[in-house]
Design a protein around this motif. Structure first.
Motif, PDB file in Angstrom:
ATOM      1  N   ASP A  56      -6.718  -1.778   5.534  1.00 31.24           N
ATOM      2  CA  ASP A  56      -5.790  -2.860   5.179  1.00 31.24           C
ATOM      3  C   ASP A  56      -6.419  -4.186   5.579  1.00 31.24           C
ATOM      4  O   ASP A  56      -6.094  -4.762   6.621  1.00 31.24           O
ATOM      5  CB  ASP A  56      -4.458  -2.644   5.892  1.00 31.24           C
ATOM      6  N   GLN A  57      -7.319  -4.678   4.732  1.00 29.58           N
ATOM      7  CA  GLN A  57      -8.044  -5.902   5.055  1.00 29.58           C
ATOM      8  C   GLN A  57      -7.134  -7.121   5.208  1.00 29.58           C
ATOM      9  O   GLN A  57      -7.355  -7.953   6.105  1.00 29.58           O
ATOM     10  CB  GLN A  57      -9.111  -6.179   3.995  1.00 29.58           C
ATOM     11  N   PRO A  58      -6.084  -7.284   4.382  1.00 27.14           N
ATOM     12  CA  PRO A  58      -5.180  -8.418   4.586  1.00 27.14           C
ATOM     13  C   PRO A  58      -4.561  -8.449   5.981  1.00 27.14           C
ATOM     14  O   PRO A  58      -4.379  -9.514   6.564  1.00 27.14           O
ATOM     15  CB  PRO A  58      -4.107  -8.223   3.505  1.00 27.14           C
ATOM     16  N   MET A  59      -4.245  -7.264   6.520  1.00 29.73           N
ATOM     17  CA  MET A  59      -3.692  -7.208   7.866  1.00 29.73           C
ATOM     18  C   MET A  59      -4.731  -7.658   8.892  1.00 29.73           C
ATOM     19  O   MET A  59      -4.423  -8.423   9.818  1.00 29.73           O
ATOM     20  CB  MET A  59      -3.208  -5.787   8.179  1.00 29.73           C
ATOM     21  N   ARG A 103       0.838  -1.185   0.000  1.00 28.68           N
ATOM     22  CA  ARG A 103       0.000   0.000   0.000  1.00 28.68           C
ATOM     23  C   ARG A 103       0.878   1.242   0.000  1.00 28.68           C
ATOM     24  O   ARG A 103       1.804   1.379   0.770  1.00 28.68           O
ATOM     25  CB  ARG A 103      -0.896   0.008   1.248  1.00 28.68           C
ATOM     26  N   LYS A 104       0.551   2.153  -0.881  1.00 24.66           N
ATOM     27  CA  LYS A 104       1.365   3.351  -1.035  1.00 24.66           C
ATOM     28  C   LYS A 104       1.171   4.272   0.153  1.00 24.66           C
ATOM     29  O   LYS A 104       0.056   4.623   0.508  1.00 24.66           O
ATOM     30  CB  LYS A 104       0.948   4.066  -2.326  1.00 24.66           C
ATOM     31  N   PRO A 122      -2.975   0.770  15.442  1.00 28.41           N
ATOM     32  CA  PRO A 122      -3.225  -0.675  15.336  1.00 28.41           C
ATOM     33  C   PRO A 122      -2.113  -1.446  14.634  1.00 28.41           C
ATOM     34  O   PRO A 122      -1.816  -2.580  15.007  1.00 28.41           O
ATOM     35  CB  PRO A 122      -4.534  -0.750  14.536  1.00 28.41           C
ATOM     36  N   GLN A 123      -1.471  -0.826  13.621  1.00 29.01           N
ATOM     37  CA  GLN A 123      -0.414  -1.538  12.900  1.00 29.01           C
ATOM     38  C   GLN A 123       0.734  -1.934  13.808  1.00 29.01           C
ATOM     39  O   GLN A 123       1.347  -2.995  13.632  1.00 29.01           O
ATOM     40  CB  GLN A 123       0.113  -0.665  11.754  1.00 29.01           C
ATOM     41  N   GLN A 145      -6.913  -5.535  17.027  1.00 33.34           N
ATOM     42  CA  GLN A 145      -8.273  -5.738  16.545  1.00 33.34           C
ATOM     43  C   GLN A 145      -9.210  -4.647  17.077  1.00 33.34           C
ATOM     44  O   GLN A 145     -10.044  -4.103  16.336  1.00 33.34           O
ATOM     45  CB  GLN A 145      -8.753  -7.118  16.984  1.00 33.34           C
ATOM     46  N   LYS A 146      -9.052  -4.320  18.340  1.00 29.79           N
ATOM     47  CA  LYS A 146      -9.879  -3.286  18.966  1.00 29.79           C
ATOM     48  C   LYS A 146      -9.658  -1.930  18.295  1.00 29.79           C
ATOM     49  O   LYS A 146     -10.619  -1.209  17.988  1.00 29.79           O
ATOM     50  CB  LYS A 146      -9.538  -3.202  20.458  1.00 29.79           C
TER      51      LYS A 146
END
Length: 379
Positions: free
Chosen positions: A335-338, A7-8, A297-298, A325-326
């Motif tokens: 970022d759905q894959p994450m 992701r850019k 979150p990341q 997750q929270k």
């Protein structure tokens, strides 16, 4: 590991970049009430009254007021001054660039893009800032073209400035700015353009140019590490990332310590460290990031992933992933894959029948007198 489409991450390269971080801006709320605590008029009321006196202000005055508002993180008023100036001279290059920068700061990407595109239309061969800002707002080949044009103008301005031995107030680009611009272009070949046949060679070439203009730029070495990793050249990637860390962590005593990279850049650093199996350093960087802000979150995801890879206890893994997750739920997730990876790792953990038991709080349900009764029965 095969090449992935990343992701850019947009970066601010504007020459009018504001002082302070996003967290600092949040700590300085806009003045938007009509009266102050002592019952007097607020700055907002006073400034609005100034704007109404249109005839009293020239374009220069309006731009000066907008600049002062930006310095004080008062974007609401800065926009008012810029829009007033645009109403007077819609094709004024300086006004368009200032307005574009304000819209970029406030997240109004469509208006920012419109301002910078108009500035390019008016002056296509002078001034590099509008091209670098436009590169952040465009995609694919359009963004690459904007960055290339901006870099070309930056280099020309630097060469002309050197030839003329200009005064210290010159607007020529510095070597560091040119290095950062090449980093922005290199990142395009790691993201939007990553599937193009020449992406790897173009990315590496841009990284080399970035180092050539500023050998103390840690971002250039980090991007080179990403490029090498995408080519499966793990050993060289580790060397480049180590060089980047040496620069901003002050480990190379022969070179001046570089400024600590932005928060987002260090998130990318920790991810690279994990992928290159430098787990100890990755953990240190992630812990520092959490100390700075524990609402990203990341960062919790990466720490949970790191604990999972290094076979830490399930409690520490679960704590990090559930926090990620929270926060994903609280702030939204693009970022759905994450998010899917978080769910997958949580599902792989052993079920906790008694939450207190996993935390080490074991309760003895037996009657304390049972042992005594058994002893009496045997007598």
């Amino acid at each position: 590991m095969g090449k992935e489409r990343k992701r850019k991450a947009k970066k601010t390269t504007s020459s009018t970049k504001r002082k302070g971080s996003s967290s600092e801006r949040n700590e300085k709320p806009l003045t938007n009430s009509l009266t102050s605590e002592n019952g007097g008029e607020t700055d907002l009321v006073k400034e609005n009254q100034k704007i109404k006196g249109k005839a009293r202000y020239s374009i220069k005055d309006l731009l000066k007021q907008a600049e002062e508002c930006l310095d004080n993180f008062n974007y609401e008023l800065a926009i008012k001054f810029c829009e007033r100036a645009l109403g007077i001279e819609p094709d004024n290059l300086e006004v368009l660039e200032m307005a574009g920068s304000v819209y970029l700061e406030t997240g109004d990407m469509d208006k920012a893009k419109s301002c910078f595109e108009n500035a390019v239309r008016i002056s296509p061969d002078q001034g590099y800032s509008k091209f670098m800002n436009l590169g952040q707002l465009l995609e694919g080949q359009e963004a690459v073209a904007a960055f290339n044009k901006g870099i070309q103008l930056m280099i020309s301005s630097k060469e002309n400035d050197t030839a003329q031995a200009s005064a210290s107030d010159s607007t020529a680009a510095s070597s560091t700015e040119i290095s950062t611009a090449y980093c922005s272009l290199a990142e395009m070949y790691l993201t939007d353009e990553c599937f193009k046949e020449e992406a790897d060679s173009k990315c590496y070439e841009c990284c080399q140019k970035a180092v050539e203009f500023d050998a103390t730029n840690p971002e250039a070495y980090q991007l080179m590490a990403s490029c090498l990793l995408s080519q499966q050249n793990m050993e060289e990637a580790r060397k480049m990332l180590d060089k980047s860390l040496e620069l901003w962590q002050g480990k190379d005593e022969e070179l001046p310590e570089a400024p600590v990279p932005p928060y987002e850049t260090r998130i990318a650093t920790s991810k690279l460290l994990i992928e290159l199996e430098n787990y100890e350093t990755a953990g240190s960087v992630l812990e520092e990031l959490i100390e700075e802000s524990d609402e990203v979150p990341q960062v919790w995801y990466l720490l949970g992933w790191l604990n999972h890879i290094t076979n830490q206890d399930s409690t520490s893994i679960r704590t990090c992933l559930e926090q990620a997750q929270k926060l994903f739920t609280q702030f939204g997730c693009d970022d759905q894959p994450m998010m899917d990876h978080v769910t997958e790792m949580l599902a792989s953990l052993p079920e906790v029948e008694n939450p207190d038991e996993e935390n080490g709080d074991h309760e003895d349900d037996s009657d304390p007198d049972d042992g005594e009764e058994e002893e009496m029965d045997t007598q």
